[in-house]
Design a protein around this motif. Sequence first.
Motif, PDB file in Angstrom:
ATOM      1  N   ALA A  28      -4.579  -0.777  -4.246  1.00 53.84           N
ATOM      2  CA  ALA A  28      -4.113  -1.024  -2.869  1.00 53.84           C
ATOM      3  C   ALA A  28      -4.807  -2.257  -2.293  1.00 53.84           C
ATOM      4  N   ASN A  33       0.821  -1.214   0.000  1.00 51.16           N
ATOM      5  CA  ASN A  33       0.000   0.000   0.000  1.00 51.16           C
ATOM      6  C   ASN A  33       0.861   1.274   0.000  1.00 51.16           C
ATOM      7  N   ILE A  58       0.775   6.798  -6.647  1.00 47.42           N
ATOM      8  CA  ILE A  58      -0.371   7.702  -6.862  1.00 47.42           C
ATOM      9  C   ILE A  58       0.087   9.166  -6.748  1.00 47.42           C
ATOM     10  N   TYR A 102      -6.395   4.421  -6.518  1.00 51.15           N
ATOM     11  CA  TYR A 102      -5.763   3.930  -5.282  1.00 51.15           C
ATOM     12  C   TYR A 102      -6.546   2.732  -4.739  1.00 51.15           C
ATOM     13  N   VAL A 156       1.876   1.804  -3.567  1.00 49.43           N
ATOM     14  CA  VAL A 156       0.757   2.360  -4.346  1.00 49.43           C
ATOM     15  C   VAL A 156       0.599   3.857  -4.035  1.00 49.43           C
ATOM     16  N   MET A 157       0.761   4.217  -2.764  1.00 55.00           N
ATOM     17  CA  MET A 157       0.621   5.637  -2.389  1.00 55.00           C
ATOM     18  C   MET A 157       1.715   6.489  -3.054  1.00 55.00           C
TER      19      MET A 157
END
Lengths: 67, 237
Positions: free
Chosen positions: B81, A42, A49, B77, A45-46
């Motif tokens: 995620a 995660n 992004i 996201y 991914v952050m």
Amino acid sequence: MNQKTKFVASAIISGIIGAIYTFTPYKTLKNVLNLGFGLRHNDHVMIGIIALIIAIVSFYKIIRMKK
Amino acid sequence: MNKLSESIIFSFFISLVMVVLDAIYHLATETAVHINYVAVKFTIIFLVVFLVAYWVGKSPTEGIFTSIAGPVIFYAYYIFANPTLNRELFKIDENFGYIFVHIAALLIAYFLIYRIWMLKKGPQIVKSLAYAFIISLCIYGLDAAFQLSYVQFTTHNEEEAAKVLDFTASAYLLGLLFALSFLSYHFIRNKNVQMAVLVFGSAVVIYFLGNSLIRSLAGFAGSSLLVYLAKNYMAKK
């Protein structure tokens, strides 16, 4: 370097980083590309992004500069 | 105030109002309001609004672009995620349809704050209502963030934290904060007295509804920051 070139470079570089961190599977990123840096999926991914946001806004800025 | 600070404050208010409007919708429809997702949502929306405001500018066109780009990126996201909440126990806003709810919330927040930012003339009652709406949502938002983080840090249980907020209690608190903000902004002419009434009043309202001194102190700190930023920046624009 003029302003337009800066935004083009920013869009391309952050777009590539964003695509790598957002769309690449966790195991590929960690074991094949060695870009895991000990972070969780995660977090990757952050990071991706955030880079994609920079790329999209840079691209939007380029479009607005033309008008 | 320079362009950087101006853009940061503008984006902070828009993101906070958007996240609170969205959270109220989720509470009303019994969708989980979860601190981790709220934090991610706030970060993504804040970054989009800030970068557009700082690099491109503030205008209705930029508002529309921001309102579409922010929720679409946030949806990306969600897709990529890993889930952190048990989906069998909690319903969260990860379906495609929620993009439209987020776009609507961001459009309302952007245009409301943009209008207030630029509103130099116009009926006082409209300014007072808009100001009260923004400031009450922001004070409620900081109080809700405090409650969620407090339960998260004390229990270390995400599922406990996701059950903290309740629609009825939130509606009472928002209603009282709105009335307090409107009355203080509309009827008190002295700026310092106006700010003091709003800050102390918010702390008292939070104390009586929440029955917690620590929450009331956090409300005092949060409302002081918001009122200071709103009075010293938004009012001057």
